[in-house]
Scaffold this active site. Structure first.
Site, PDB file in Angstrom:
ATOM      1  N   GLY A   1      60.127   6.468  27.263  1.00  0.00           N
ATOM      2  CA  GLY A   1      59.424   5.403  26.568  1.00  0.00           C
ATOM      3  C   GLY A   1      58.354   4.779  27.438  1.00  0.00           C
ATOM      4  O   GLY A   1      57.720   5.433  28.274  1.00  0.00           O
ATOM      5  N   SER A   2      58.169   3.483  27.274  1.00  0.00           N
ATOM      6  CA  SER A   2      57.052   2.808  27.946  1.00  0.00           C
ATOM      7  C   SER A   2      57.208   2.700  29.446  1.00  0.00           C
ATOM      8  O   SER A   2      56.249   2.329  30.137  1.00  0.00           O
ATOM      9  CB  SER A   2      56.857   1.411  27.345  1.00  0.00           C
ATOM     10  OG  SER A   2      56.461   1.515  25.986  1.00  0.00           O
ATOM     11  N   THR A   3      58.399   2.993  29.996  1.00  0.00           N
ATOM     12  CA  THR A   3      58.505   3.006  31.458  1.00  0.00           C
ATOM     13  C   THR A   3      57.600   4.076  32.049  1.00  0.00           C
ATOM     14  O   THR A   3      57.215   3.988  33.219  1.00  0.00           O
ATOM     15  CB  THR A   3      59.957   3.266  31.900  1.00  0.00           C
ATOM     16  OG1 THR A   3      60.403   4.521  31.375  1.00  0.00           O
ATOM     17  CG2 THR A   3      60.879   2.156  31.413  1.00  0.00           C
ATOM     18  N   PHE A   4      57.242   5.086  31.247  1.00  0.00           N
ATOM     19  CA  PHE A   4      56.362   6.153  31.711  1.00  0.00           C
ATOM     20  C   PHE A   4      54.908   5.708  31.794  1.00  0.00           C
ATOM     21  O   PHE A   4      54.089   6.392  32.414  1.00  0.00           O
ATOM     22  CB  PHE A   4      56.489   7.368  30.793  1.00  0.00           C
ATOM     23  CG  PHE A   4      56.717   8.661  31.525  1.00  0.00           C
ATOM     24  CD1 PHE A   4      57.632   8.745  32.549  1.00  0.00           C
ATOM     25  CD2 PHE A   4      56.023   9.810  31.183  1.00  0.00           C
ATOM     26  CE1 PHE A   4      57.862   9.928  33.231  1.00  0.00           C
ATOM     27  CE2 PHE A   4      56.237  11.011  31.849  1.00  0.00           C
ATOM     28  CZ  PHE A   4      57.161  11.064  32.883  1.00  0.00           C
ATOM     29  N   LYS A   5      54.570   4.599  31.149  1.00  0.00           N
ATOM     30  CA  LYS A   5      53.194   4.106  31.224  1.00  0.00           C
ATOM     31  C   LYS A   5      52.823   3.733  32.652  1.00  0.00           C
ATOM     32  O   LYS A   5      51.638   3.767  33.023  1.00  0.00           O
ATOM     33  CB  LYS A   5      53.021   2.906  30.299  1.00  0.00           C
ATOM     34  CG  LYS A   5      53.163   3.250  28.816  1.00  0.00           C
ATOM     35  CD  LYS A   5      53.144   2.006  27.944  1.00  0.00           C
ATOM     36  CE  LYS A   5      53.369   2.373  26.475  1.00  0.00           C
ATOM     37  NZ  LYS A   5      53.501   1.180  25.606  1.00  0.00           N
TER      38      LYS A   5
END
Length: 729
Positions: free
Chosen positions: A313-317
């Site tokens: 999810g957004s932790t990959f941003k």
């Protein structure tokens, strides 16, 4: 030479004297008297020898009585060999139970401890009792005596076994040393012992999936027991892990409460030192008692921290931002579109409740966690650069940790890594990695740009990783600061002001110091930025300068599609950001909304507050205390505007200057297609013109008057004009 005469005898009675009735005349010579004297001397010697033997046997009997009845002693080792184990001596040292040389005699597998010497796994000496019935004289009496030592012994069954004609029957298995000694003291002939051992995990559920288990032959079958099987079997020195059972207990407690509170089906949490890679805590729920490995179900044995594969999810941003910053593709002042992107029948957009501005600067895009903005960053980088970045960060391989269960990530095929894959991977969809991989990547962004190797083994040579020892002169400012603090506070100094040896991370450099510094500021912005809509605001802990990135990803269903309202929520963070020490990750699998979250089930409402509770409790345990001095200066060093000013000499990406905008890409592709089509038409027209010119050359031998044809002008080729309209943004 004169002869030797016989000794004189008794006087003879006068001759002629009459004999009494009871008297008999006996003639005794001197030789007879000599024999009688020799026999008398022999009797005396025999009496003396008998007395000596009597004294000797008396002493032996007394010694035997003292050794066996009056003062019995434990059997000598040479008498019974390994059948009876030695009793371990207990040291008077109060710290002996946590010493590094924990071990027991006749145990072949080494002990496992945590970083402080607390025993996590130990092999206990046990024995099996067996008998040879043919050597027993009274089976019933033997069974009755054994019953006194073994309360759970079935007397009738034992008598039946001992009365058989077999030469070997088991009586009891896995008895402890005290019972073994008690049975040996009974002195029953025909009773023997078979030495053995049993692996025991004193702390039960603590780090159960990390510890693993052994089989009946004491061979590791899971966890560190399996990874270090050869080492534990050949080297009896205790294996010291990097785990801290105190921290492990706190993390498990808070994670279990969150799992129950939000009705999640699973959860995991990781605490790792960003300087050394040591894993201080690794918790996966549900778990099990490590002593009951065979009774645990698969879901309990499943280590979600390294075996579980989840869309980040957004932790990959955070990785997407690191990529474009490090490669110079984008800067913190660049703005990215939040307009939904349509790819086929799918749409990349933010939540319907999000009302973001059409364009967001990079810090704002990460703080508010915009999917289209992250997709635009990745489009600016391109597929090849994105693949190279993830490969260099270790996301293409299993995490190199001492657990055989570590899984290999799931990534799109390189042949299918097209436009849609570039955009979805940018915000953590379409890729599945274990949580430990996220922790490793987060650590690299904050520790100065070094990709470290996670480890479950305590680093005894931590001093070798430290930088050069500072001289006294260099320590004077720090010492003066401590003294000033003591004088100002009128007591003990602020623990944060005490100088600490600098540990230099060891590994591959993947980011520059400057890029890492920018990312730390952005991580702080996610938690403590001025915008009330920041997703990580519930992680704030005064004095610790924490930062991180939220992540909420839809779960993939059994048929391959995404499940609506079924999510994996996570938060990966660093503390303290002014001097990064630890990375902490929290993940909840399928949490639900509760009244306290006002209907929300995203990361900011469940994983983030859980992270905050964990860090607030474990930080003091690890020697980190809230900073109370120079707070404003530290905050200023970690701050970054939500929309930074454009650097001098740069043109910021944004409206009208977004090379990664798919609309621009589509128009460029259309323009190239139209130009190719126009070029083809022009080529055909030129071919026709050349053919016509050839016909004229063939007819030069005839004049127009001869042919009766009046020559006319050759028509010019028709070229289609293509106009490119610049998008409005």
């Amino acid at each position: 030479m004169a002869g030797i005469s016989d000794p004189p005898g008794p006087p003879e009675p006068p001759q002629g004297a009459p004999l009494l009735d009871h008297e008999t005349v006996v003639s005794v010579t001197g030789r007879d008297l000599a024999q009688r004297a020799a026999m008398e001397k022999m009797r005396v010697r025999l009496l003396a020898a008998s007395a000596g033997f009597a004294v000797l046997f008396g002493a032996v009997s007394l010694k035997l009585a003292m050794a066996t009845v009056l003062f019995p002693m434990a059997p000598a080792k040479r008498q019974i060999g390994p059948q009876v184990p030695q009793i371990p001596t207990i040291s008077t040292d109060p710290h002996a139970m946590f010493a590094d040389d924990v071990g027991l005699p006749h145990v072949h597998r080494a002990t496992i401890t945590d970083r402080n010497g607390q025993i996590l796994a130990i092999s206990l000496p046990l024995a099996a009792v067996f008998a040879n019935p043919l050597e027993l004289m009274d089976p019933a009496d033997a069974a009755a005596k054994l019953k006194r030592v073994l309360p759970k012994l079935d007397v009738e069954d034992t008598v039946r076994k001992l009365s058989s004609k077999k030469q070997f029957v088991y009586i009891a298995r896995d008895i402890p040393p005290d019972q073994e000694l008690a049975i040996n003291d009974l002195g029953i002939p025909g009773i023997y012992f078979e030495p053995g051992e049993k692996r025991h995990y004193p702390l039960g559920r603590t780090a159960a999936q990390v510890m693993g288990a052994v089989d009946v032959d004491d061979h590791g079958v899971a966890g560190v027991e399996r990874f270090f099987d050869k080492r534990l079997s050949t080297d009896h020195t205790p294996l010291k892990l990097s785990l801290d059972v105190r921290v492990q207990g706190v993390v498990r407690d808070e994670l279990q409460q969150a799992k129950d509170k939000f009705h999640a089906i699973g959860a995991c949490a990781i605490v790792m030192d960003v300087r050394t890679g040591e894993i201080i805590s690794m918790v996966s729920l549900p778990d099990y008692d490590a002593n009951l490995f065979n009774k645990a179900i698969d879901d309990e044995r499943f280590n979600r921290a390294v075996t579980g594969l989840y869309e980040p999810g957004s932790t990959f941003k955070l990785q997407t931002a690191a990529m474009v910053l490090q490669d110079g593709i984008a800067h913190v002042w660049d703005r990215f579109s939040t307009t939904p992107i349509h790819v086929g029948r799918f749409t990349i957009s933010d939540m319907k409740t999000d009302h973001f501005a059409p364009w967001l600067a990079m810090p704002e895009a990460l703080a508010l966690s915009s999917n289209p903005a992250a997709a635009h960053m990745a489009l600016d980088a391109g597929a090849k650069r994105q693949q190279d970045w993830l490969r260099n960060m270790g996301f293409f391989d299993r995490v190199p940790v001492e657990l055989p269960e570590a899984a290999h990530p799931l990534l799109p095929r390189l042949s299918n890594w097209g436009l849609s894959a570039v955009m979805t991977v940018a915000f953590g969809h379409g890729v599945a990695v274990p949580p430990l991989a996220i922790v490793r990547g987060t650590a690299a962004t904050a520790n100065g740009g070094i990709l470290i190797k996670p480890t479950l083994v305590a680093r005894e040579d931590a001093d070798s990783n430290a930088g050069p020892a500072p001289d006294v002169a260099s320590l004077q400012p720090a010492l003066q600061q401590v003294a000033d603090t003591m004088q100002a506070d009128g007591g003990a100094p602020d623990p944060a002001a005490a100088p600490e040896p600098k540990i230099v991370p060891q590994g591959v450099r993947v980011l520059s110091e400057d890029t890492s510094s920018l990312l730390r500021r952005i991580l702080r912005m996610v938690v403590a930025g001025p915008d009330d809509e920041r997703t990580g605001k519930m992680a704030e802990i005064p004095g610790y300068f924490v930062g991180g990135k939220t992540g909420t990803a839809e779960k993939v269903g059994p048929n391959g599609g995404y499940l609506k309202h079924v999510n994996v929520t996570a938060f990966t963070g660093i503390f303290p950001l002014n001097d990064p020490h630890y990375a902490v990750y929290v993940m909840l699998d399928s949490p639900i909304a509760i009244p306290e979250t006002h209907g929300w089930y995203t990361s900011g409402w469940n994983a983030v507050p859980t992270w905050q509770k964990i860090v607030a409790r474990i930080a003091p345990m690890m020697g980190l205390f809230p900073v109370t001095t120079n707070v404003d200066a530290i905050e200023a060093s970690l701050s970054i505007p939500m929309s930074p000013a454009v650097g001098e000499g740069f043109r910021a990406l944004g409206p009208g200057n977004d090379p990664g905008d798919p609309r621009i890409l589509a128009q460029i592709a259309k323009k190239e297609k139209d130009e190719a089509k126009a070029a083809a038409l022009a080529a055909r027209a030129a071919a026709r013109a050349e053919a016509a010119h050839g016909q004229r050359d063939a007819a030069t031998s005839q004049t127009p008057s001869q042919l009766g044809v009046r020559p006319g002008p050759v028509p010019a080729p028709s070229v289609r004009r293509v106009n490119y309209v610049s998008p409005s943004g």
